[in-house]
Design an enzyme around this catalytic site. Sequence first.
Site, PDB file in Angstrom:
ATOM      1  CE  LYS A 288      -4.048  -1.828   2.427  1.00 52.47           C
ATOM      2  NZ  LYS A 288      -4.874  -1.759   3.644  1.00 52.47           N
ATOM      3  CD  GLU A 376     -19.677  -5.985   6.363  1.00 52.54           C
ATOM      4  OE1 GLU A 376     -19.005  -5.040   5.915  1.00 52.54           O
ATOM      5  OE2 GLU A 376     -19.736  -7.108   5.813  1.00 52.54           O
ATOM      6  NE  ARG A 404     -21.683  -6.234   2.020  1.00 48.91           N
ATOM      7  CZ  ARG A 404     -20.499  -6.471   1.489  1.00 48.91           C
ATOM      8  NH1 ARG A 404     -19.417  -6.012   2.072  1.00 48.91           N
ATOM      9  NH2 ARG A 404     -20.372  -7.200   0.409  1.00 48.91           N
TER      10      ARG A 404
END
Length: 651
Positions: A288, A376, A404
Amino acid sequence: MFHEIPKTRPATPLLDRADIPEQLRQLDASQLPELANELREYLLYSVGQVGGHFGAGLGVVELTIALHYLFETPRDRIVWDVGHQAYPHKILTGRKEQMNTLRQKDGLAAFPKRAESEYDTFGVGHSSTSISAALGMAAAAKLKGEKRRTVAVIGDGSLTAGMAYEAMNHAADLKANMLVILNDNDMSISNSVGGLSNYLTKVLSSKTYHHIREGSKKVLNVIPHAWELARRTEEHMKGMVIPGTLFEEMGFNYFGPIDGHDLPMLLHTIENLKDLEGPQFLHIVTRKGKGFAPAEQDPIGYHAITKLEPKTKEGNEKPKLPKKPKYCNIFGEWLYDMAAKDQKLVGITPAMREGSDMIRFSEHFPDRYFDVAIAEQHAVTLAAGMACEGTKPVVAIYSTFLQRAYDQLVHDVAVQKLDVLFAIDRAGMVGEDGPTHGGCYDIAYLRCIPEMLVMAPADEDETRRMLTTGYQYNGPASVRYPRGTGPGAEISKELTAMEIGKGEVRRSGKRVAILAFGTVLQSALDAGEQLDVTVANMRFVKPLDTKLVAKLAQEHELLVTVEEGCIAGGAGSAVAEYLSEQGLNTPTMHLGIPDEYIEGASHSQQLAQCGLDAAGIQKSIEGRLKGSFEVKTIIQHEVNESTEEKAASSS
C-alpha cells in the site's frame, strides 16, 4: 521513491500517449516501467489536488497497467473489488483530464460506476463482491456464446468475507473461464515472496506445464488410482512451498505469490494465464502506498487524504479554532468509559477500528475487543452468541454496512430479544463517497423490527446519553449518528440514560410544527426562527413519542417531519401511521431523502439538494402554506358565489 506530493502538474509524455487502453497497447513492453513511474506521479498530483483514496491506488499501478495492456478491455471484463484502488484505472481509461473533478458534485465518482465509463464493468463500493460479479459475467458470456475473458481483482481484506468463498465454490462448480487476482497488500496470507516462489510460478503458469499436466491426466486416468495419486503428490509438493492449497481444494489452479510491483514478471505470468480454461487464481503481493514514502510507512493514515491546501504567507495565518469532536469520537470515548464501568461490555467491529474510533478501547481492553475483519454477518451473529452468555455486546458498524447483515439482525438478535447495542455510524448522507456509502435506509429497515429501540440524537451530548440508554435497554437497541462533527453541544461526562420514547419542544410558534429527527434539528430550528413556527426534537423513532405528536397535531394546522433518511418508510411515515390510527386529520408534509440515489458531493450540497438545510426546509413550508392559502381562497370564493346565486334565485 516520492517523498512529497507534487504541487504542480508533472510532465507525463508516455502517459499522455496512453489515454485509453487501446493506445496503451501500442506501447512497447519495455516502456511500461517508465509509464508506471509517470502514472504513480500523476496519481500523487491529482489526488493531492482534490483528495480521495490514496494508498490502495498507489499499490496497484503495475497491476492496472498489466491488465489493460494484456486484455482487450472493455470487451474483456475487469471487476475491481470495493474500488478504493481504481484511480489508476480511471486515469488509463480516458478520464485523466477529469481527475480534478473527483468526488465532487457532477464530477468523477469515488468508485467504479457503470454509468461513468464502459470500462467500469461493475459498480462497487462495498467489499467482497468482485468474484460473484465476475462469475456472473463469465457465465453470461458462455450462455451467449461470446468469447471474452473475465478478471476479478480482490484484496486480502475483502477475502475475509464469506461471500468471496461462496463465489469461488460456485466458480469451480461451473468450471468458469475466469481469473481471480488476489492483491495481498498486508502480507496477511503469506510472505513467501522471492526467487524460488517466482520461479515456481513461471513454471506452473507456463503453457508447457499446462499441456504436460493435461496430457498426463488423460494417460494416467486409464490406470486405476494413478491420476489421483499424481494429483495428490502435486498438491503436497506445491503445498510445501506455496500457500495455495486452500484455493486448489476449492477447484482453482493457484499461482503465486509473486511480486506485484515486478512489471515484467506480472506481464509474463498474466500472459500465460489469461487464456487457460477453467478458474485460475493468481496471488500477487503489493505494498500500500508504493512509491510514496509516507504512505508506505503509514498505510492506514494514508488510506485516503484530504486535498492539499496552499500555505498562507507568514503573518496571514488565521487563528486555528479548537477542533470539535466527531461523532465517532463521542462513541469512542463513551465505549471506553462504559467498559471501565461494566466488565460485561464487549466491543465488536467488522474491520472499522479506526473509522469507528475504537483504538483506545482496543488498547486498554484487548480481551474484550473483537475485530472480525470484513464480515458484517458474522459480527452480528457473534454478538448474538455472546449476548446469550450474559455479556453486553456493542456492535460498531456503518449504516451502509449493517445492510449486509440484516437477516442476522432480525433472525439472530431481534427475534431472540437479545441485549445487543448497535452503534450506527455514518447515518444519513456521507458526502463525496456517494450512494454506496450513504446510510439512508437504517431508520426504515430498523423501525419495522418489533421491540427494536431506534434513537436519533440531535447533538453530541444526546449521542452519549442515547448510547447509555441503548446499553441499559433490555433488548436490541440502536443509535444512529452521522459522519463528521456536530453543533458543538456541551457534553456531560456522566453515563446517564434518557427517558425512552420522550421528545421535547425546543421552540414554540404558530400554525406549523416541525418534528425533527436527529441532527437535522439545528436546520429545523433555523427555519423555525424565520417562520415563527414550533420545532420539536423527537429523539426517538421507535418508540415514537405519540403523546407529543398528538398534542402538536391538535395545536397546529400542519405537521412537518424532517429526517436525514429516506422518506419512504422513515420516521415521517411513523408519524403519519400514528395520526391515521388515531383518526387525527392534521395535514402532514415529510422532508427527507427522496426516492432516488444521491450522488457524491459535499455533505452541505447533498443537504441542499434534498431540501434538508435551513433554506430548503423554510422554502418547502412556505410553498405548502402558500398552496393551502390558495386552495382555501378558491374554496371560499366558490362558497361565496354559490351563496350569491342562491340568494338571487330566491329573490
